[in-house]
Scaffold this motif. Structure first.
Motif, mmCIF file in Angstrom:
data_model
loop_
_atom_site.group_PDB
_atom_site.id
_atom_site.type_symbol
_atom_site.label_atom_id
_atom_site.label_comp_id
_atom_site.label_asym_id
_atom_site.label_seq_id
_atom_site.Cartn_x
_atom_site.Cartn_y
_atom_site.Cartn_z
ATOM 1 N N CYS A 158 15.086 -24.648 34.861
ATOM 2 C CA CYS A 158 14.460 -23.519 34.162
ATOM 3 C C CYS A 158 13.382 -24.060 33.218
ATOM 4 O O CYS A 158 13.652 -24.938 32.405
ATOM 5 N N CYS B 290 14.645 -23.134 29.293
ATOM 6 C CA CYS B 290 15.795 -23.727 28.602
ATOM 7 C C CYS B 290 16.228 -25.044 29.233
ATOM 8 O O CYS B 290 17.181 -25.674 28.783
ATOM 9 N N CYS C 116 15.834 -19.361 34.780
ATOM 10 C CA CYS C 116 17.229 -19.037 35.067
ATOM 11 C C CYS C 116 17.487 -17.557 34.767
ATOM 12 O O CYS C 116 16.689 -16.913 34.089
ATOM 13 N N CYS D 85 17.634 -16.569 30.903
ATOM 14 C CA CYS D 85 16.342 -16.489 30.216
ATOM 15 C C CYS D 85 15.563 -15.261 30.685
ATOM 16 O O CYS D 85 14.945 -14.560 29.896
HETATM 17 ZN ZN LIG Z 1 16.712 -20.663 31.169
#
Ligand SMILES: [Zn+2]
Ligand SMILES: [Zn+2]
Length: 239
Positions: A19, A22, A35, A38
């Motif tokens: 991701c 994150c 992801c 998020c």
């Molecule tokens: Zn993420």
């Protein structure tokens, strides 16, 4: 078109299935760059919005324009932004601009193209990025708006044109008042000499990362129209 810039940027990519936001690793991410957790936190701007600047307006309001646009006219025809400038989106744009993570253009570029398709934002004769001052460009190494504009141009087959240049260095816009911001940007842009003839009669899509007060979009639009452009439409990731 896979040009030199794009091949170079690929070297900087995080590992596959990571991701961007994150840095979680998850097989389900594939080529979406984000992801599920998020993605859920990114807030899209939905109608009712101001027809000019896309600021959300009161559900019960019978006005088509927001209170800002009723007070001050803009040089552009209309401006659209995909997300609210907060949370994950704000963090992502910050990483994109200030943390040497140019590859974010892939994620945000796709958001812009999907948004344009979903809302039938239209076809344009030229896709133009908001330029950085050359001293800033040297420091950052890339112009995030240029990466977004090139991506849109590639995916939509609308011609790309890096026609604007920033001729005045301005202080960091987030640190000044709205009025100072507007004043600082007056005559901050010009059209590159070699591109001067390119704008005549064209409908331009102006691309930037964030729409704050609209001063940047206004000044760029003014410059484009003064140099022959017919109409300017703006698109940004967030506002
Ligand atoms: Zn993420
Ligand atoms: Zn408005």
């Amino acid at each position: 078109m896979k040009d030199y810039v794009e091949s170079f940027l690929e070297l900087l990519y995080p590992e596959k299935n990571t991701c961007f936001f994150c840095e979680t690793h998850d097989e389900a991410i594939c080529d979406r760059y984000i992801c599920k957790d998020c993605e859920r936190t990114m807030k899209k701007i939905v109608p009712p919005i101001c027809i000019k600047c896309s600021k959300p307006i009161d559900l019960n309001s019978h006005e088509e324009l927001c209170s800002d646009c009723r007070k001050h006219d803009h040089s552009f025809e209309m401006s659209r932004s995909v997300f609210f400038y907060e949370g994950t989106v704000k963090k992502g744009i910050y990483l994109f601009k200030y943390y040497n993570k140019p590859y974010f253009y892939r994620f945000f570029g796709k958001c812009l193209v999907d948004f344009m398709e979903d809302t039938s934002y239209g076809r344009f004769n030229l896709v133009v990025p908001v330029p950085l001052h050359r001293s800033k460009l040297r420091k950052r190494g890339y112009n995030q708006s240029e990466l977004l504009a090139r991506y849109i141009s590639n995916k939509t087959d609308m011609p790309y044109g890096d026609v604007l240049k920033r001729i005045k260095k301005t202080p960091k816009q987030s640190q000044v008042t709205k009025e100072d911001r507007r004043k600082n940007l007056i005559n901050a842009f010009d059209v590159k000499k070699s591109m001067a003839g390119l704008l005549t009669g064209k409908n331009v899509l102006l691309v930037d990362d964030v729409f704050t007060t609209g001063s940047t979009a206004d000044e760029c639009s003014k410059t484009l129209i003064k140099n022959g452009a017919s109409k300017v439409y703006v698109i940004t990731i967030a506002r």
